[in-house]
Design a protein around this motif. Structure first.
Motif, PDB file in Angstrom:
ATOM      1  N   LYS A  20       0.832  -1.210   0.000  1.00 49.71           N
ATOM      2  CA  LYS A  20       0.000   0.000   0.000  1.00 49.71           C
ATOM      3  C   LYS A  20       0.861   1.253   0.000  1.00 49.71           C
ATOM      4  O   LYS A  20       0.613   2.196  -0.746  1.00 49.71           O
ATOM      5  CB  LYS A  20      -0.926   0.018   1.228  1.00 49.71           C
ATOM      6  CG  LYS A  20      -2.061  -0.959   1.162  1.00 49.71           C
ATOM      7  CD  LYS A  20      -2.885  -0.939   2.427  1.00 49.71           C
ATOM      8  CE  LYS A  20      -3.520   0.410   2.665  1.00 49.71           C
ATOM      9  NZ  LYS A  20      -4.387   0.441   3.832  1.00 49.71           N
ATOM     10  N   ARG A  23       2.404   2.142  -3.283  1.00 47.93           N
ATOM     11  CA  ARG A  23       1.435   2.700  -4.241  1.00 47.93           C
ATOM     12  C   ARG A  23       1.028   4.125  -3.876  1.00 47.93           C
ATOM     13  O   ARG A  23       0.170   4.710  -4.514  1.00 47.93           O
ATOM     14  CB  ARG A  23       0.205   1.800  -4.322  1.00 47.93           C
ATOM     15  CG  ARG A  23       0.458   0.474  -4.999  1.00 47.93           C
ATOM     16  CD  ARG A  23      -0.837  -0.250  -5.312  1.00 47.93           C
ATOM     17  NE  ARG A  23      -1.649  -0.507  -4.139  1.00 47.93           N
ATOM     18  CZ  ARG A  23      -1.631  -1.619  -3.420  1.00 47.93           C
ATOM     19  NH1 ARG A  23      -0.807  -2.596  -3.748  1.00 47.93           N
ATOM     20  NH2 ARG A  23      -2.411  -1.771  -2.370  1.00 47.93           N
ATOM     21  N   GLN A  25      -0.411   5.057  -1.012  1.00 51.61           N
ATOM     22  CA  GLN A  25      -1.584   5.099  -0.144  1.00 51.61           C
ATOM     23  C   GLN A  25      -1.175   5.280   1.310  1.00 51.61           C
ATOM     24  O   GLN A  25      -0.085   4.901   1.723  1.00 51.61           O
ATOM     25  CB  GLN A  25      -2.382   3.802  -0.284  1.00 51.61           C
ATOM     26  CG  GLN A  25      -2.919   3.573  -1.668  1.00 51.61           C
ATOM     27  CD  GLN A  25      -3.626   2.220  -1.775  1.00 51.61           C
ATOM     28  OE1 GLN A  25      -3.553   1.392  -0.879  1.00 51.61           O
ATOM     29  NE2 GLN A  25      -4.308   2.011  -2.883  1.00 51.61           N
TER      30      GLN A  25
END
Length: 77
Positions: A20, A23, A25
Motif C-alpha cells: 500500500k 502505491r 496510499q
C-alpha cells in the motif's frame, strides 16, 4: 538507501502494509517510539531494514496506538 542516516524518527512497516505504501496510499502503523505529532515526518523502513519512504503523520488515532502515515516520498518501486 538503507545506509542513509536521516534525522527522522524511524518506523518499521510489515510486508502487508508495504505494498500500500509503495502505491502512495496511507498506511496505519504502530510507531516504535512515543511523541509523534501531526505533520511530523518519519522514515519508513521494511523488516529487511530497507528505507522505503519518507512519510508524514496525518492522524493520531489515540495516544500510544496506531498512527496514519501518508507517504511524501516513496524511494522504492
Amino acid at each position: 538507501m538503507h545506509e542513509i542516516d536521516l534525522p527522522l524518527e524511524r518506523v518499521m512497516i510489515d510486508r502487508t502494509q508495504e505494498a500500500k505504501l509503495l502505491r502512495g496510499q496511507s498506511v496505519i502503523l504502530k510507531p516504535q517510539t512515543e511523541g509523534l505529532k501531526a505533520a511530523d515526518l518519519v522514515s519508513i523502513s521494511s523488516v529487511d531494514d530497507e528505507l522505503l519512504a519518507i512519510a508524514e503523520v496525518v492522524e493520531l488515532l489515540r495516544e500510544l496506538v496506531p498512527v496514519v502515515f501518508q507517504p511524501s516520498l516513496v524511494l522504492k518501486e
